[in-house]
Design a protein around this motif. Structure first.
Motif, PDB file in Angstrom:
ATOM      1  N   GLN A  48       0.828  -1.207   0.000  1.00  0.00           N
ATOM      2  CA  GLN A  48       0.000   0.000   0.000  1.00  0.00           C
ATOM      3  C   GLN A  48       0.862   1.257   0.000  1.00  0.00           C
ATOM      4  O   GLN A  48       0.545   2.242  -0.669  1.00  0.00           O
ATOM      5  CB  GLN A  48      -0.917   0.007   1.224  1.00  0.00           C
ATOM      6  CG  GLN A  48      -1.831   1.224   1.278  1.00  0.00           C
ATOM      7  CD  GLN A  48      -2.363   1.494   2.667  1.00  0.00           C
ATOM      8  OE1 GLN A  48      -1.894   0.908   3.641  1.00  0.00           O
ATOM      9  NE2 GLN A  48      -3.330   2.390   2.781  1.00  0.00           N
ATOM     10  N   CYS A  51       2.110   1.958  -3.508  1.00  0.00           N
ATOM     11  CA  CYS A  51       1.077   2.393  -4.448  1.00  0.00           C
ATOM     12  C   CYS A  51       0.502   3.756  -4.079  1.00  0.00           C
ATOM     13  O   CYS A  51       0.145   4.547  -4.967  1.00  0.00           O
ATOM     14  CB  CYS A  51      -0.050   1.357  -4.503  1.00  0.00           C
ATOM     15  SG  CYS A  51       0.453  -0.264  -5.094  1.00  0.00           S
ATOM     16  N   GLU A  52       0.395   4.040  -2.795  1.00  0.00           N
ATOM     17  CA  GLU A  52      -0.270   5.266  -2.353  1.00  0.00           C
ATOM     18  C   GLU A  52       0.366   6.540  -2.888  1.00  0.00           C
ATOM     19  O   GLU A  52      -0.355   7.413  -3.399  1.00  0.00           O
ATOM     20  CB  GLU A  52      -0.317   5.303  -0.822  1.00  0.00           C
ATOM     21  CG  GLU A  52      -0.967   6.543  -0.260  1.00  0.00           C
ATOM     22  CD  GLU A  52      -0.955   6.564   1.251  1.00  0.00           C
ATOM     23  OE1 GLU A  52      -1.102   7.650   1.828  1.00  0.00           O
ATOM     24  OE2 GLU A  52      -0.777   5.485   1.855  1.00  0.00           O
ATOM     25  N   VAL A  79      -1.459  -0.446 -10.416  1.00  0.00           N
ATOM     26  CA  VAL A  79      -1.720  -0.545  -8.978  1.00  0.00           C
ATOM     27  C   VAL A  79      -2.580  -1.764  -8.665  1.00  0.00           C
ATOM     28  O   VAL A  79      -2.365  -2.460  -7.657  1.00  0.00           O
ATOM     29  CB  VAL A  79      -2.385   0.754  -8.484  1.00  0.00           C
ATOM     30  CG1 VAL A  79      -2.929   0.585  -7.071  1.00  0.00           C
ATOM     31  CG2 VAL A  79      -1.381   1.905  -8.517  1.00  0.00           C
ATOM     32  N   THR A  80      -3.546  -2.059  -9.525  1.00  0.00           N
ATOM     33  CA  THR A  80      -4.386  -3.240  -9.317  1.00  0.00           C
ATOM     34  C   THR A  80      -3.552  -4.523  -9.373  1.00  0.00           C
ATOM     35  O   THR A  80      -3.721  -5.424  -8.544  1.00  0.00           O
ATOM     36  CB  THR A  80      -5.502  -3.289 -10.366  1.00  0.00           C
ATOM     37  OG1 THR A  80      -6.289  -2.091 -10.281  1.00  0.00           O
ATOM     38  CG2 THR A  80      -6.397  -4.496 -10.146  1.00  0.00           C
ATOM     39  N   ALA A  83      -1.537  -4.800  -6.200  1.00  0.00           N
ATOM     40  CA  ALA A  83      -2.368  -5.179  -5.057  1.00  0.00           C
ATOM     41  C   ALA A  83      -2.692  -6.670  -5.066  1.00  0.00           C
ATOM     42  O   ALA A  83      -2.707  -7.321  -4.019  1.00  0.00           O
ATOM     43  CB  ALA A  83      -3.656  -4.355  -5.058  1.00  0.00           C
ATOM     44  N   THR A 121      -6.544  -0.323  -1.200  1.00  0.00           N
ATOM     45  CA  THR A 121      -6.244   0.130  -2.562  1.00  0.00           C
ATOM     46  C   THR A 121      -7.418   0.909  -3.146  1.00  0.00           C
ATOM     47  O   THR A 121      -7.239   1.968  -3.777  1.00  0.00           O
ATOM     48  CB  THR A 121      -5.922  -1.074  -3.456  1.00  0.00           C
ATOM     49  OG1 THR A 121      -4.825  -1.809  -2.889  1.00  0.00           O
ATOM     50  CG2 THR A 121      -5.544  -0.623  -4.854  1.00  0.00           C
TER      51      THR A 121
END
Length: 425
Positions: A48, A51-52, A79-80, A83, A121
């Motif tokens: 996370q 990606c954040e 990002v998907t 995750a 996410t």
């Protein structure tokens, strides 16, 4: 500028409510159970955290552009994928790490960790769009809901040990999702983002994620390293040392996301105000962290209800002001066109972290990485400012002389008579 900084201050104070859970968790579910939960959540927090910053930074920068949604669609797919891989890794790690005699079985812990990453996410995208659209009221409600839901659920489920901590995180993310999804603007932008066709390159990722790599390695990476080297009770003491000092982060009166979205279009006075706020915040953090260092042993003993920590864990507080300055300073550099400095600073932080890992000392990795990150950033920033000043002082007369020479040459070519300049009065 002042109104935006005030909104960021309120958001950070609301977000600080979530830190309360870290303080009470060892007392409610037990020190060893908290250590297990903190280690299980290391991988979801790590994914996370990577990606954040990409989502937040690029959503603020690209949403208003003509092709912004297409570029964000590229980020959406990446990002998907990250995750999904992170959820699988978290589940497998929980199966390997969680003791069989734990209150919650390993499979359940892994499933909860994977579910947390999926919800986090989704919420990260909505929060990033909220910052881009300046939906500050909704964001404040989001952090209030999260700060209330997590400690309440942890107390109600405290008999389930590490599972109580993981379940409280799930409920907190569901509360955040409910508040964010209630905003019509966020729902519309999120659906538009889902329908957009991916375009653009990944070149912007590096500058956006570089400072966050440092924060993740120093925060989550050191906890993961401690989980491998120490016992669960010992991990709880180390994690709480970072958590106690990290709570001071929410006292810094400036939000990195607010700082970036405001300074992107700010004038010189706005940037000067941001520099003043950063300087004052760093001075305050130095004083507070110094006080925590002096009373660290007694503070950790009261929070843990046992001496399951090393006296040297308190040394983390000395490096905490540098750690807390990483995100605001990086946002300032990124928004003012100095993103290259953050790349060199992150490289220095990685080197210091590697040295601490070689010596099998998470405390050395944390302190060395934080100090090196800020030292390199400030050194390169000072060097760049000096270079600009020198070039301006030397280059401006040369440019003016060249301009006068070119004008005289054009007048001569045209046959005009050059009049001598009058003497100075």
């Amino acid at each position: 500028m002042k109104r935006a900084l005030f909104s960021g201050l309120v958001i950070r104070w609301c977000a600080g409510l979530t830190v309360f859970t870290t303080f009470v968790a060892p007392r409610w579910i037990g020190t060893a159970e908290f250590g297990v939960a903190a280690t299980v959540m290391a991988i979801p927090y790590l994914v996370q955290g990577f990606c954040e910053p990409v989502v937040m930074t690029l959503a603020i920068a690209q949403l208003g552009a003509s092709d912004g949604r297409c570029k964000l669609a590229r980020v959406r797919n990446d990002v998907t994928g990250a995750a999904v891989l992170g959820a699988m890794a978290a589940f497998l790690f929980a199966l390997w790490y969680v003791p069989p005699d734990s209150t919650f079985n390993p499979a359940a812990c892994g499933a909860l960790a994977a579910a947390f990453l999926a919800l986090a996410t989704w919420n990260t995208w909505l929060i990033g769009l909220g910052y881009a659209l300046k939906e500050h009221r909704v964001l404040m409600q989001t952090y209030v809901a999260s700060g209330i839901a997590q400690p309440v659920m942890l107390w109600l489920l405290r008999g389930y040990g590490s599972g109580a901590f993981l379940l409280s995180l799930i409920v907190s993310q569901l509360a955040v999702l409910a508040v964010l999804w209630s905003s019509q603007n966020l729902r519309r932008e999120f659906r538009s983002l889902l329908a957009a066709v991916p375009a653009g390159s990944r070149s912007d990722y590096i500058a956006a994620v570089a400072p966050r790599i440092s924060v993740l390695l120093l925060n989550t990476g050191t906890v993961l390293l401690a989980g491998i080297l120490y016992s669960p009770a010992r991990v709880a003491g180390f994690r709480l040392s970072i958590g106690v000092a990290g709570a001071l982060n929410f006292l810094v009166p400036i939000s990195p996301q607010i700082l970036q979205s405001t300074l992107t279009s700010a004038d010189a006075s706005g940037r000067r105000s941001a520099r003043i706020v950063l300087t004052i915040s760093f001075a305050i953090m130095c004083g507070l962290c110094g006080g925590l260092f002096l009373w660290s042993d007694e503070l950790l003993a009261r929070l843990l209800q046992e001496r399951s920590f090393s006296p040297m864990d308190g040394a983390i507080f000395l490096a905490m002001p540098f750690f807390l300055l990483i995100q605001p300073l990086s946002s300032y550099l990124y928004s003012t066109g100095r993103a290259r400095i953050t790349l060199w600073a992150t490289l220095g932080c990685l080197t210091a972290f590697a040295v601490g890992t070689i010596f099998l000392d998470p405390r050395l990795a944390f302190a060395g990485g934080a100090i090196v990150q800020i030292a390199v950033s400030l050194a390169l920033l000072a060097r760049g400012t000096a270079t600009v000043n020198i070039c301006g002082a030397v280059g401006r007369p040369a440019i003016e002389a060249q301009s006068r020479s070119s004008r005289s040459y054009e007048l001569v070519r045209s046959g005009a008579r050059l009049e001598p300049s009058p003497p100075p009065q």
